[in-house]
Enzyme design. Structure first.
Site, PDB file in Angstrom:
ATOM      1  N   VAL A   1       0.873  -1.315   0.088  1.00 43.13           N
ATOM      2  CA  VAL A   1       0.110   0.084  -0.061  1.00 43.13           C
ATOM      3  C   VAL A   1       0.762   1.285   0.008  1.00 43.13           C
ATOM      4  O   VAL A   1       0.577   2.235  -0.693  1.00 43.13           O
ATOM      5  CB  VAL A   1      -0.982  -0.040   1.205  1.00 43.13           C
ATOM      6  CG1 VAL A   1      -1.723   1.412   1.218  1.00 43.13           C
ATOM      7  CG2 VAL A   1      -2.029  -1.080   1.046  1.00 43.13           C
TER       8      VAL A   1
ATOM      9  N   THR B   1      -9.871  10.787  -2.130  1.00 34.30           N
ATOM     10  CA  THR B   1      -9.744  10.317  -0.756  1.00 34.30           C
ATOM     11  C   THR B   1      -9.278   8.799  -0.528  1.00 34.30           C
ATOM     12  O   THR B   1      -9.036   8.655   0.661  1.00 34.30           O
ATOM     13  CB  THR B   1     -10.831  10.518  -0.026  1.00 34.30           C
ATOM     14  OG1 THR B   1     -11.973   9.945  -0.296  1.00 34.30           O
ATOM     15  CG2 THR B   1     -11.032  12.190   0.234  1.00 34.30           C
ATOM     16  N   SER B   2      -9.134   8.096  -1.534  1.00 31.98           N
ATOM     17  CA  SER B   2      -8.594   6.692  -1.486  1.00 31.98           C
ATOM     18  C   SER B   2      -7.297   6.426  -1.382  1.00 31.98           C
ATOM     19  O   SER B   2      -6.349   7.049  -1.902  1.00 31.98           O
ATOM     20  CB  SER B   2      -9.121   5.770  -2.402  1.00 31.98           C
ATOM     21  OG  SER B   2      -8.400   5.177  -3.215  1.00 31.98           O
ATOM     22  N   CYS B   3      -6.558   5.386  -0.545  1.00 30.00           N
ATOM     23  CA  CYS B   3      -5.405   5.019  -0.209  1.00 30.00           C
ATOM     24  C   CYS B   3      -4.962   4.163  -1.264  1.00 30.00           C
ATOM     25  O   CYS B   3      -3.577   3.774  -1.502  1.00 30.00           O
ATOM     26  CB  CYS B   3      -5.268   4.367   1.073  1.00 30.00           C
ATOM     27  SG  CYS B   3      -5.229   5.533   2.277  1.00 30.00           S
ATOM     28  N   VAL B   4      -5.758   3.421  -2.095  1.00 36.43           N
ATOM     29  CA  VAL B   4      -5.362   2.577  -3.484  1.00 36.43           C
ATOM     30  C   VAL B   4      -5.862   3.053  -4.702  1.00 36.43           C
ATOM     31  O   VAL B   4      -5.795   2.592  -5.658  1.00 36.43           O
ATOM     32  CB  VAL B   4      -5.824   1.055  -3.183  1.00 36.43           C
ATOM     33  CG1 VAL B   4      -5.143   0.568  -2.169  1.00 36.43           C
ATOM     34  CG2 VAL B   4      -7.141   1.049  -2.561  1.00 36.43           C
TER      35      VAL B   4
END
Lengths: 167, 103
Positions: A29, B100-103
């Site tokens: 990630v 706003t997503s982390c992926v």
């Protein structure tokens, strides 16, 4: 008065030395997130972390059901360690975690590595650990660019705005 | 919040330059904003921008993975079309809020 200069992050080198699901995903990630921000990214797998790039193992990583005090049952009760030792429990818990991650659009390991390389990130394996586990280039997924020494790794780490992150 | 005059229109933008009212968006505004970023928009760019707008306005959280499986571009092309931070840049040009997503 001294002025404070800020250097934006230009390059990250992320080392993943563990082969359990949560640590591998932490590294993936962070690496993918850096690629998405346009930061030059190199991801280096060593020791048990090599599982994440070994074709036979990469898509069935486990999370520990024994010795993992943070593990909870669905509903929030602590997960009894004695339950965790039963055959199949760790595999079941791990499969459930992978399913939950998929719901959040977090891809399987192989696809995650493809996403990182598609954006220009680079994946490396540690030579010493590969020798120790008797793994060759052909045992690794094709996203792995090279098997390198610690010296080569540090050579890549030069420049202002470079950070090394160890998972 | 600030106002910005672009492509002959006045639009609302936040301090990072993201449009705060997606309904003010036009293709011409996207083209002008892209020019500021050094990009000349092609049909392929517009196809991506329209896909992003459609998903974002339907309330979906956009991830880079979703765009890669959209059938419009693969991830490699997406990174080439919008160099640097593609999801952020494409969102900006599509007139939707910062992702706003982390992926």
């Amino acid at each position: 008065m001294a002025t404070k200069e800020e250097y934006p992050l230009k390059k990250v080198l992320i080392i993943c030395a563990k082969g359990n699901l949560e640590d591998v995903y932490a590294a993936l990630v962070m690496a993918n997130g850096a690629v998405m921000e346009g930061i030059e990214t190199k991801l280096f797998f060593t020791f048990f972390g090599l599982d994440a790039i070994t074709k036979k193992r990469m898509n069935c990583l486990h999370t520990a059901t024994v010795g993992n005090p943070a593990l909870r049952m669905p509903g929030g009760l602590p997960f009894p360690t004695l339950l965790g030792i039963l055959p199949g429990v760790e595999a079941g818990v791990s499969a459930m975690m992978r399913k939950e991650m998929d719901k959040l659009d977090i891809p399987p390991v192989k696809e995650f590595l493809e996403m990182i390389t598609a954006g220009g990130g680079e994946i490396y394996a540690c030579k010493l650990a590969a020798d120790m586990f008797k793994l060759k280039k052909e045992d690794f997924t094709e996203e792995v660019l090279d098997i390198i020494t610690v010296g080569q790794f540090y050579e890549m780490a030069g420049g202002i705005g470079t950070q090394i992150i160890f998972v | 919040m600030a106002e910005k005059v672009i492509a002959g229109r006045t639009i609302q933008v936040n301090d990072e330059g993201y449009m705060t009212n997606p309904s003010e968006w036009t293709r011409e505004i996207a083209a002008e904003m892209a020019k500021e970023e050094g990009i000349t928009l092609t049909d392929k760019h517009y196809a991506v921008l329209e896909y992003i707008r459609e998903k974002a306005l339907a309330g979906e959280t956009l991830t880079i993975r979703k765009i890669g499986s959209s059938g419009i571009v693969d991830l490699k092309e997406f990174y080439q079309l919008f160099p640097g931070g593609p999801l952020k840049l494409a969102s900006k040009l599509a007139g939707i809020p910062k992702p706003t997503s982390c992926v």
